[in-house]
Enzyme design. Structure first.
Site, PDB file in Angstrom:
ATOM      1  CG  LEU A   1       9.352   3.996  -5.179  1.00 48.82           C
ATOM      2  CD1 LEU A   1       9.872   3.756  -3.806  1.00 48.82           C
ATOM      3  CD2 LEU A   1      10.687   4.681  -5.999  1.00 48.82           C
ATOM      4  CG  ASP A   2      11.180  -0.442 -10.652  1.00 46.76           C
ATOM      5  OD1 ASP A   2      10.930  -0.026 -11.544  1.00 46.76           O
ATOM      6  OD2 ASP A   2      12.534  -0.632 -11.023  1.00 46.76           O
ATOM      7  NE  ARG A   3       6.566  -7.281  -7.878  1.00 51.22           N
ATOM      8  CZ  ARG A   3       5.093  -8.356  -7.759  1.00 51.22           C
ATOM      9  NH1 ARG A   3       5.215  -8.980  -6.989  1.00 51.22           N
ATOM     10  NH2 ARG A   3       4.319  -8.685  -8.820  1.00 51.22           N
TER      11      ARG A   3
END
Length: 227
Positions: A56-58
């Site tokens: 998952l993106d930051r």
């Protein structure tokens, strides 16, 4: 912040946590904290650390699957690659789509320049990328959408929102409009992974406070807001 307090699913081979926004899955080059710094508290009696199966993106919060042993990691990875995993996301976009829902079929490719770095763009020659979406609520000039991606390309929902619907995600620093202090408002709401013998892995993450702060309420049937 204790990730051990954010467990959504746990058994002998799988662990799903509600990843907080701002925590990267992979260790950043600057040496700041990442998921790896929390893995020791997520062993729950096992000697080895659990391993993330996907990314998952930051800024993206919500359901993140980790495998508790190498064999399970291989099976879950293959399930993601063969599109056998049900993924459901919530997002707030800067605009109001005319339709109530639909499907975005927009292949994606990576482009890079020395000036601006890399980003993903719609490209007929790119990798196949398909996302289904529905409009859940409107507050002012913003909309709460639910996405069900069939594929899992890098930045897929962020680009599909911008190029497929014409509206970027609120707070997106790469594809958005800027001028906002919030994080990218994307949340992995639900994750379902079917298994041959054991019951399916089913996890649902609570509705984020950041969405509530913009006036949106949890959709009917969704997990209540995390306090």
């Amino acid at each position: 912040m204790l990730l051990s307090d954010r467990v959504l699913f746990l058994d002998g081979e799988a662990l799903v946590i509600d990843k907080p926004a701002g925590l990267p899955v992979d260790a950043p080059r600057d040496g700041s904290l990442s998921l790896e710094n929390h893995l020791d508290l997520l062993k729950f009696g096992f000697k080895r650390w659990p391993l993330p199966v996907h990314r998952l993106d930051r800024d993206t919060s919500g359901c993140l699957l980790l495998a508790r042993n190498p064999k399970a990691h291989g099976r879950f990875t293959r399930a993601f690659e063969s599109r056998e995993v049900e993924k459901q996301y919530l997002a707030i976009v800067d605009g109001v789509p005319d339709a109530d829902g639909g499907t975005i079929d927009l292949p994606l490719a990576k482009v890079s320049t020395a000036e601006t770095g890399w980003r993903m763009v719609g490209d007929p020659k790119g990798k196949p990328s398909v996302s289904h979406w529905e409009k859940l609520a409107v507050v002012g000039e913003r909309s709460l959408l639910r996405f069900r991606p069939e594929t899992g390309r890098t930045h897929q929902l962020r680009v599909h929102a911008l190029e497929g619907l014409g509206f970027p995600l609120v707070g997106d620093p790469v594809y958005g409009r800027g001028g906002t202090k919030t994080r990218t408002l994307l949340h992995a709401e639900r994750l379902v992974v079917k298994r041959d013998v054991k019951p399916s892995i089913i996890a649902e993450a609570p509705f984020p406070d950041a969405f509530v702060a913009l006036g949106f309420a949890a959709p009917e049937g969704a997990e209540p807001t995390r306090g």
